[in-house]
Design an enzyme around this catalytic site. Structure first.
Site, PDB file in Angstrom:
ATOM      1  CB  CYS A 384       3.725 -31.269 -14.040  1.00 43.77           C
ATOM      2  SG  CYS A 384       3.857 -29.642 -13.266  1.00 43.77           S
ATOM      3  CG  HIS A 510       4.481 -29.361 -18.376  1.00 44.85           C
ATOM      4  ND1 HIS A 510       3.384 -30.191 -18.328  1.00 44.85           N
ATOM      5  CD2 HIS A 510       4.353 -28.516 -17.331  1.00 44.85           C
ATOM      6  CE1 HIS A 510       2.624 -29.856 -17.305  1.00 44.85           C
ATOM      7  NE2 HIS A 510       3.191 -28.844 -16.681  1.00 44.85           N
ATOM      8  CD  GLU A 512       3.757 -31.941 -21.497  1.00 43.61           C
ATOM      9  OE1 GLU A 512       4.769 -32.454 -20.975  1.00 43.61           O
ATOM     10  OE2 GLU A 512       2.791 -31.518 -20.820  1.00 43.61           O
TER      11      GLU A 512
HETATM   12  N1  GLN Z   1      -1.051 -28.292  -9.757  1.00 37.96           N
HETATM   13  C1  GLN Z   1       0.333 -28.597  -9.667  1.00 37.96           C
HETATM   14  C2  GLN Z   1       1.166 -27.368  -9.319  1.00 37.96           C
HETATM   15  O1  GLN Z   1       0.705 -26.261  -9.453  1.00 37.96           O
HETATM   16  C3  GLN Z   1       0.827 -29.244 -10.946  1.00 37.96           C
HETATM   17  C4  GLN Z   1       0.733 -28.349 -12.106  1.00 37.96           C
HETATM   18  C5  GLN Z   1       0.935 -29.072 -13.415  1.00 37.96           C
HETATM   19  O2  GLN Z   1       0.791 -30.298 -13.481  1.00 37.96           O
HETATM   20  N2  GLN Z   1       1.208 -28.336 -14.459  1.00 37.96           N
HETATM   21  O3  GLN Z   1       2.296 -27.494  -8.937  1.00 37.96           O
END
Ligand code: GLN
Length: 540
Positions: A384, A510, A512
């Protein structure tokens, strides 16, 4: 089809918080599921936030995301890792969400002029939520957050007290999880806090059927008998949950203690003995891995609090299972990389992971970590925000785009390589709406991602606002960055990789959240395999 007679298990906690009620609930879920029962889990959280989405991970721990895009308590992560229960919005209710529903009904005039009160309106709403979630299952395991005695959790406790009358005592089992502290000066475990906490429960009309007492040592039968007597639970209903080297051992300890057997007896459930052989083999692998240890730097902002990267840490454990090795996460505060020398900070790890995160602080340090991984050939995995920082790093240092950045961090960046896509633009000036929950992704044939997954159509969970800016894709691709996973409907980049690097993969989702001990996530498994290979090469 015969209408199901759903059985309800309610798990409460006493004495102190962080006793592992969530893990106890998940372990019970695992055992009952392995008896062939269809189970589900429910978490009731006493706080007023409608969901934990807005809460700082430092206060609350990780926000766990389900397929349907619910932002939930991290205990749901335990439930998913220990069982096959399909979880969604229906499996986590907070006081705020319950009150919100009641207040909306009140505004619509649905209470027909009545005074709206905690009892019965709030409690009825809670009971409707519990019954709704439980409806299609044999057993619903409901965990009440907080500690008995808190003002906040009273409506939930009152609702679960009433459930016994609503669905019949033969269908309800109350399990209270407490602590037996060891007092070194007295040289013994103390039962008094447990007695008091059960007293508190009984004051509000709940008599626990079973106690699970957390201890750091074995207790004698005489102590179990004493607790049973003082707490009015039948002898044979006091169990211990001793500290275990890995959380995945807990279902095995519970089985050994006879906890599932007792639940089956209380609820009059006829089922086979739990089949835990595969689970036991998995635990054995965690406890004695054959391939030693790999050290993975986790470069993030919330590294001081393990709870904020719960699923990530577990996914690393699972990847260790897949590679028969132990994974040691080395938490590195990204701030230190902003001033310090990357080689001396990261030089002796076997792999580098940059996880998700929000906000500007520490991002330059993450970019420095990506650069070090890319240039030195250390296996890299970005998740992410980790992917977004990898894009920024590549744009700056390979494409030579001065000042390339993410609009989240700097709205005036001359090269917004990470930005808000049209679909995301909306609600607030800085934010927009989050992309939450499961989205499909197509992997390119021949890519490392496709090789790891072994398929080309996947679905993964998201929680972010920003995306790779498609306007820069061509330029990035010219320098041999491969977009190996894309969402073709929305035309969004989901996975990037660098084929000229031993192992450099980052994903916008994500992974995970979907890793389980019995099915480690392919991206984590592949990353740890690369780390292991690097460690082996180094020692040649
Ligand atoms: N802050 C980044 C976004 O909003 C990444 C978010 C995250 O890593 N979950 O896109």
């Amino acid at each position: 089809m015969r209408a199901r007679r759903t059985k309800y298990i309610f798990v409460t906690g006493g004495v102190v918080s962080s006793l592992g009620k969530g893990l106890a609930s998940a372990s019970i879920g695992a055992l009952l599921e392995n008896r062939g029962l269809e189970i589900t889990h429910l978490k009731l959280d006493p706080y007023i936030n409608v969901d934990p989405g807005t809460m700082s991970p430092i206060q609350h721990g990780e926000v766990f995301v389900t397929d349907d895009g619910a932002e939930t308590d991290l205990d749901l992560g335990h439930y998913e890792r220990f069982t096959h229960a399909p979880l969604s919005h229906a499996n986590n209710y907070t006081s705020g969400r319950i009150y919100d529903a009641v207040i909306q009904k009140e505004r619509r005039g649905e209470y027909l002029g009545n005074t709206v009160q905690v009892i019965p309106h709030i409690t009825d709403e809670i009971k409707a939520a519990i019954r709704g979630t439980a409806a299609d299952f044999d057993v619903c395991i409901t965990e009440v957050g907080g500690t008995v005695g808190d003002i906040e959790s009273l409506p939930f406790l009152e609702a679960i007290r009433q459930m016994r009358y609503d669905v019949g005592p033969e269908n309800v089992c109350y399990i209270h999880v407490t602590l037996l502290p060891y007092i070194p000066t007295a040289g013994e475990l103390k039962t008094k806090p447990t007695q008091h906490s059960v007293m508190k429960l009984r004051e509000i009309g709940i008599q626990p059927d079973m106690l699970i007492c957390r201890t750091d040592r074995e207790i004698e039968q005489s102590m179990r008998d004493k607790i049973a007597l003082f707490c009015s639970v039948p002898p044979g209903s006091v169990f211990t949950s001793r500290d275990v080297p890995t959380i995945y051992e807990l279902p095995l300890v519970f089985k050994e203690e006879g906890i599932d057997e007792k639940i089956a007896e209380i609820l009059n459930i006829w089922s086979r003995a739990p089949q835990m052989e595969r689970w036991a083999q998995m635990v054995e692998k965690i406890k004695s891995p054959r391939n030693g240890t790999v050290r993975v730097a986790v470069v993030g902002k919330y590294v001081s609090l393990i709870e904020s990267y719960k699923s990530l840490n577990e996914a690393l454990v699972h990847a260790g299972i897949a590679n028969d090795c132990h994974v040691e996460p080395v938490f590195i505060d990204s701030g230190v990389l902003e001033t310090g020398d990357a080689q001396s900070i990261l030089g002796d790890v076997d792999a580098i992971l940059v996880p998700g995160g929000f906000g500007v602080r520490g991002t330059e340090g993450k970019i420095a970590a990506v650069r070090y991984a890319r240039e030195s050939g250390i296996p890299f995995f970005g998740i992410c925000l980790g992917l977004q920082m990898a894009i920024v790093e590549f744009a700056r240092n390979v494409l030579g785009l001065n000042g390339a950045g993410s609009v989240e961090l700097d709205e005036k960046t001359p090269h917004p390589v990470v930005t808000l896509m049209d679909a995301q633009k909306g609600v607030s000036d800085k934010g927009g709406t989050m992309r939450l929950g499961a989205y499909p992704c197509t992997l390119s044939v021949g890519s490392k991602a496709a090789a790891l997954y072994g398929i080309t159509q996947i679905s993964e969970r998201h929680r972010h606002r920003f995306e790779v800016n498609n306007d820069y894709r061509e330029k990035l691709a010219e320098k041999r960055m491969v977009f190996s996973g894309v969402n073709s409907d929305l035309d969004l980049v989901e996975i990037i990789e660098l084929p000229d690097h031993p192992h450099f993969i980052a994903c916008q989702f994500h992974p995970e959240f979907k890793s389980k001990p019995l099915s480690p996530h392919p991206l984590f498994a592949g990353f740890i395999q690369a780390a292991l290979e690097r460690r082996q090469q180094k020692s040649l």
